[in-house]
Design a protein around this motif. Structure first.
Motif, PDB file in Angstrom:
ATOM      1  N   ALA A 131     -19.867  25.335  -3.986  1.00 34.08           N
ATOM      2  CA  ALA A 131     -18.552  25.555  -3.395  1.00 34.08           C
ATOM      3  C   ALA A 131     -18.657  25.994  -1.941  1.00 34.08           C
ATOM      4  O   ALA A 131     -17.875  25.551  -1.090  1.00 34.08           O
TER       5      ALA A 131
ATOM      6  N   SER B  78     -13.496  28.551  -9.137  1.00 38.52           N
ATOM      7  CA  SER B  78     -13.538  29.441  -7.969  1.00 38.52           C
ATOM      8  C   SER B  78     -14.248  30.724  -8.361  1.00 38.52           C
ATOM      9  O   SER B  78     -14.345  31.075  -9.544  1.00 38.52           O
TER      10      SER B  78
ATOM     11  N   TYR C  36     -21.484  28.899  -6.801  1.00 40.15           N
ATOM     12  CA  TYR C  36     -21.199  29.497  -5.493  1.00 40.15           C
ATOM     13  C   TYR C  36     -21.854  28.681  -4.373  1.00 40.15           C
ATOM     14  O   TYR C  36     -21.256  28.478  -3.303  1.00 40.15           O
TER      15      TYR C  36
ATOM     16  N   ARG D 291     -16.016  34.691  -6.446  1.00 40.74           N
ATOM     17  CA  ARG D 291     -16.173  35.537  -5.266  1.00 40.74           C
ATOM     18  C   ARG D 291     -17.644  35.855  -5.050  1.00 40.74           C
ATOM     19  O   ARG D 291     -18.317  36.387  -5.931  1.00 40.74           O
TER      20      ARG D 291
ATOM     21  N   THR E  80     -13.275  30.376 -13.625  1.00 42.59           N
ATOM     22  CA  THR E  80     -14.288  31.056 -12.827  1.00 42.59           C
ATOM     23  C   THR E  80     -15.616  30.941 -13.577  1.00 42.59           C
ATOM     24  O   THR E  80     -15.636  30.625 -14.778  1.00 42.59           O
TER      25      THR E  80
ATOM     26  N   THR F  93      -8.979  25.047 -15.059  1.00 44.20           N
ATOM     27  CA  THR F  93      -9.107  26.033 -13.985  1.00 44.20           C
ATOM     28  C   THR F  93      -9.889  27.225 -14.501  1.00 44.20           C
ATOM     29  O   THR F  93      -9.544  27.810 -15.537  1.00 44.20           O
TER      30      THR F  93
ATOM     31  N   THR G 132     -14.133  34.465  -1.386  1.00 48.85           N
ATOM     32  CA  THR G 132     -13.760  33.558  -2.477  1.00 48.85           C
ATOM     33  C   THR G 132     -14.076  32.127  -2.063  1.00 48.85           C
ATOM     34  O   THR G 132     -13.679  31.679  -0.988  1.00 48.85           O
ATOM     35  N   VAL G 133     -14.813  31.440  -2.911  1.00 51.63           N
ATOM     36  CA  VAL G 133     -15.145  30.036  -2.667  1.00 51.63           C
ATOM     37  C   VAL G 133     -14.653  29.227  -3.859  1.00 51.63           C
ATOM     38  O   VAL G 133     -14.527  29.746  -4.970  1.00 51.63           O
ATOM     39  N   ALA G 134     -14.377  27.975  -3.625  1.00 51.96           N
ATOM     40  CA  ALA G 134     -13.811  27.146  -4.696  1.00 51.96           C
ATOM     41  C   ALA G 134     -14.185  25.691  -4.474  1.00 51.96           C
ATOM     42  O   ALA G 134     -14.428  25.250  -3.341  1.00 51.96           O
ATOM     43  N   THR G 135     -14.213  24.959  -5.567  1.00 49.04           N
ATOM     44  CA  THR G 135     -14.421  23.518  -5.508  1.00 49.04           C
ATOM     45  C   THR G 135     -13.814  22.902  -6.759  1.00 49.04           C
ATOM     46  O   THR G 135     -13.415  23.606  -7.686  1.00 49.04           O
ATOM     47  N   ARG G 136     -13.758  21.587  -6.771  1.00 54.15           N
ATOM     48  CA  ARG G 136     -13.240  20.896  -7.946  1.00 54.15           C
ATOM     49  C   ARG G 136     -13.974  19.594  -8.165  1.00 54.15           C
ATOM     50  O   ARG G 136     -14.584  19.025  -7.251  1.00 54.15           O
TER      51      ARG G 136
END
Length: 355
Positions: free
Chosen positions: A178, A136, A175, A138, A17, A15, A125-129
């Motif tokens: 995501a 994640s 970014y 911002r 940023t 996990t 805030t954007v996120a992906t995996r």
């Protein structure tokens, strides 16, 4: 989704940023101080250039939250003034001068914006995996241009930007990926809006170039995760009484002056220290943990908290003297082939230039 380890047991996703990934590339000792040592070693004094950057970002975010009829250049100036951060400046006079300069920057920039062109997101805030990472971050601003999304990142540093800054940024690429996955819209363009020179540089990614950035992020994550795991195994063993623990009053080989008490970094054994070795260089002048790292102090001179500020001159003069290549307001390029500029170089430029 979880990654399976060699023993068939699920392995926890890393996990992170983009800042954490870049910290690993930039200096592994700083990474350890920031994300692993608890309590973390005390940082140095705040930087004035960071106060300028945060004040500008906050004002622009607040501007978009105002009702449409209040989104004017004057309102941008008011928001900057009301939210001005004073930390790191030499004195009140210097702070006031930079407040006025920043007010001019945000007011001029707001004058170029269409207040009716509502962004998809502000400070979003954007996120992906992936099978390796859960990442994640911002985004300063996320625009919709036709059928596509565009990532907008504000910059206030003293160094003019180039298309290479936009192209090589792992953060901007993440970014974009995501945002596209979350919003279910294509997102290939990333933009750096440099307020001091009133310029915009853009990069048009392809799916392939975004994929390369994501694979690079996974490679960084795997390296960092292995080091994290070794650190936590040692820390758990030390906490149970089976190994060396940090001792106040004397700094360890992992860096730092003998500052006494809980101000020294945690003492670690040589095998852990090697996993988080420093990367001495000019960037060390700007490190928040400089006083805890003798290698960094030897590699670069001390800086005063306001040394990251540009020389006081008008916005027009800055644009003319430092950015002749930006006579055209926008620099646009499209990814056509792999170009292996390292993220480490981009990070070093960002830190030393103050954002």
């Amino acid at each position: 989704m979880e990654q399976l380890g060699l023993d068939g047991m699920p392995k926890r996703l890393y996990t992170c940023t983009p800042s954490r990934l870049n910290a690993w590339l930039d200096c592994r000792r700083r990474y350890r101080f920031t994300y692993l040592d608890r309590p973390a070693p005390p940082k140095g004094p705040p930087w004035a250039h960071n106060s300028v950057g945060a004040s500008v970002h906050n004002a622009l975010a607040a501007w978009w939250r105002e009702p449409y009829e209040r989104r004017t250049p004057v309102m941008a100036a008011v928001l900057l003034t009301n939210g001005w951060l004073r930390e790191g400046f030499r004195d009140e006079e210097q702070s006031a001068a930079w407040r006025d300069r920043a007010r001019e920057m945000v007011s001029a920039y707001a004058g170029t914006l269409d207040p009716s062109d509502e962004p998809v997101g502000v400070e979003r805030t954007v996120a992906t995996r992936t099978p390796v990472i859960a990442v994640s971050g911002r985004v300063d601003r996320l625009d919709r241009r036709g059928d596509e999304l565009v990532v907008v990142d504000y910059k206030t540093g003293r160094r003019p930007l180039t298309t290479d800054d936009a192209r090589s940024s792992i953060a901007l690429a993440i970014y974009a990926i995501a945002s596209s996955r979350m919003m279910r819209r294509p997102c290939h363009r990333v933009e750096l809006h440099h307020l001091p020179t009133a310029s915009v540089v853009e990069w048009e990614h392809t799916d392939e170039s975004l994929g390369r950035h994501l694979r690079r992020a996974e490679e960084i994550a795997l390296e960092a995760a292995d080091a994290d795991e070794a650190y936590r195994a040692w820390a758990g063993h030390a906490a149970s009484g089976g190994g060396a623990r940090g001792r106040g009053g004397r700094a360890s080989s992992s860096g730092g002056a003998a500052t006494g008490g809980s101000t020294a970094p945690r003492e670690v054994p040589p095998e852990i220290d090697r996993l988080f070795a420093p990367e001495p260089g000019p960037i060390c002048s700007w490190c928040d943990f400089r006083r805890h790292c003798p290698e960094g102090r030897a590699a670069s001179p001390d800086r005063l908290p306001w040394d990251g500020l540009a020389a006081p001159q008008s916005q027009e003069t800055v644009a003319q003297e430092t950015a002749p290549q930006q006579a055209v307001p926008r620099q646009v390029a499209r990814e056509t082939a792999p170009q292996p500029t390292s993220a480490h170089e981009a990070v070093a430029r960002d830190v030393s230039d103050g954002g």
